[in-house]
Write a protein that holds these residues in place. Structure first.
Motif: not given
Length: 411
Positions: A321-322, A327-329, A339-340, A343-345
């Motif tokens: 989830g960063g 997440l940019s790296i 995205q599944c 945590g990402y959202w």
């Protein structure tokens, strides 16, 4: 509300879990967020300076060049030529680096180099925790290395010529400047980092607490007694569900309130809509570990299993989830996997919320609402799986379901 009160007493008996996972990890998140440097450095680049002392017993051109080489890196300090003065200077931090040049060092250095031997050594003293001392020592080594190369290349040159060229060689400096990024870090970014880091706190904490609660109340003997008691089974489930919801809301309120108290400057920078949407983002995310804890309880998972699932899944969701690594790296493949997971959202919703204006556009609000909608869909899917498991489990005698109740009535 007997079942509700009983569930709260069960949670109170296992108070160590919320204290460790929710309270303790929340403070850890605060400390992590406070370690971030908000804002950007302004002005020109200035190298760090330290204090050094050279006790020159040789008074040669070569030893004098050492002082000139270090003069660009720091400030010279006078130290008496005695063991006690040396010890006091280093122990009290008066100097970062102390160098003692022995008598005859210059001539011995030149003779050793031209004879193909190792040059003599000097006494150096600096604290092991002083980075400036190590930097000064490296600068001296660079100067002597340049002098050695020049002495080998020019066998007939005297000390003065070798020292002058060595100082010129080590005097070259790389040009450095401060690179300003496109987006400046702000105090609000600290608050956002805290909320993002709380992914693990909330996921592990809520999952474990709900798992402990449902595992305790889901024991075979207790389920049998609940099924044959006068209390309607629907009422029993609603009361237990309300207790689980109270535990989850308490974790949400505590985690978000700590962020509000710990980062007042960030809250002052943000707008009221941004704060509200941040709170809603955290609340929506809390529904996912609530569902997982409910699912674990319906599966009959033990307290140890709940701890394992909460910690392992919490780390995976937080990492992807960063929360720990931007997440940019990461590679596009990793982002596709992230995205599944919820945590990402959640991270996307928080980052958008902290930057909302006082009068946000409908597009900005709709974009955040879409992230929260994805989180609620995750929670709904997990709850649905839990209900299916619960329905199947009530039909088994081993789990204390309907068949077990019928067996108890026929005894």
């Amino acid at each position: 509300m007997q079942a509700f009160k009983c569930a709260l007493r069960v949670m109170r008996a296992h108070i160590v879990f919320p204290l460790v996972y929710i309270v303790g990890l929340s403070f850890m998140g605060v400390f992590m967020a406070m370690s971030l440097v908000a804002g950007q450095q302004s002005g020109e680049f200035e190298p760090a300076h330290g204090e050094f002392a050279i006790v020159d017993r040789d008074d040669s051109a070569l030893s004098g060049g050492i002082a000139d080489a270090l003069g660009e890196q720091g400030d010279a300090v006078d130290i008496a030529d005695s063991r006690e003065a040396f010890q006091d200077a280093v122990a009290k931090g008066t100097v970062d680096y102390l160098l003692v040049v022995p008598e005859g060092y210059g001539e011995a250095f030149m003779d050793a180099v031209r004879a193909g031997e190792e040059p003599p050594t000097m006494d150096t003293m600096f604290s092991y925790y002083s980075m400036a001392g190590a930097y000064f020592d490296e600068a001296v080594s660079s100067y002597l290395s340049a002098a050695r190369s020049l002495a080998l290349a020019q066998p007939d040159a005297g000390q003065d010529a070798v020292v002058a060229e060595a100082l010129d060689a080590v005097g070259h400096r790389a040009q450095a400047s401060i690179l300003q990024t496109e987006t400046n870090a702000s105090e609000a970014d600290r608050f956002a980092f805290y909320l993002t880091w709380s992914t693990y706190t909330l996921f592990a904490g809520v999952t474990v607490c709900i798992g402990v609660l449902t595992a305790t109340l889901g024991r075979t003997e207790l389920r049998r007694r609940a099924l044959i008691s006068p209390m309607p089974f629907l009422s029993y489930n609603l009361q237990v569900g309300l207790a689980c919801l109270i535990v989850t809301l308490t974790a949400w309120a505590w985690s978000f309130a700590i962020g509000l108290v710990a980062f007042p400057t960030a809250i002052a920078e943000m707008t009221l809509p941004g704060i509200v949407w941040c709170a809603l983002s955290v609340l929506a995310f809390c529904m996912i570990p609530l569902g997982i804890g409910f699912l674990l309880g319906q599966c009959g998972a033990s307290i140890a299993v709940s701890n394992a699932v909460g910690n392992i899944c919490g780390m995976v969701v937080s990492f992807l989830g960063g929360a720990w690594v931007p997440l940019s790296i990461m590679s596009p493949e990793i982002i596709s996997v992230a995205q599944c997971l919820p945590g990402y959202w959640y991270n996307e919703a928080v980052q958008l919320s902290v930057r909302l204006g006082s009068a946000p556009s409908s597009e900005a609000v709709m974009l955040i609402a879409q992230q929260l909608g994805v989180l609620l869909l995750f929670a709904a899917a997990i709850f649905a799986a839990g209900l299916v498991v619960s329905r199947l489990r009530t039909q088994t005698a081993e789990a204390g379901g309907n068949a077990a109740a019928e067996a108890a009535l026929t005894v």
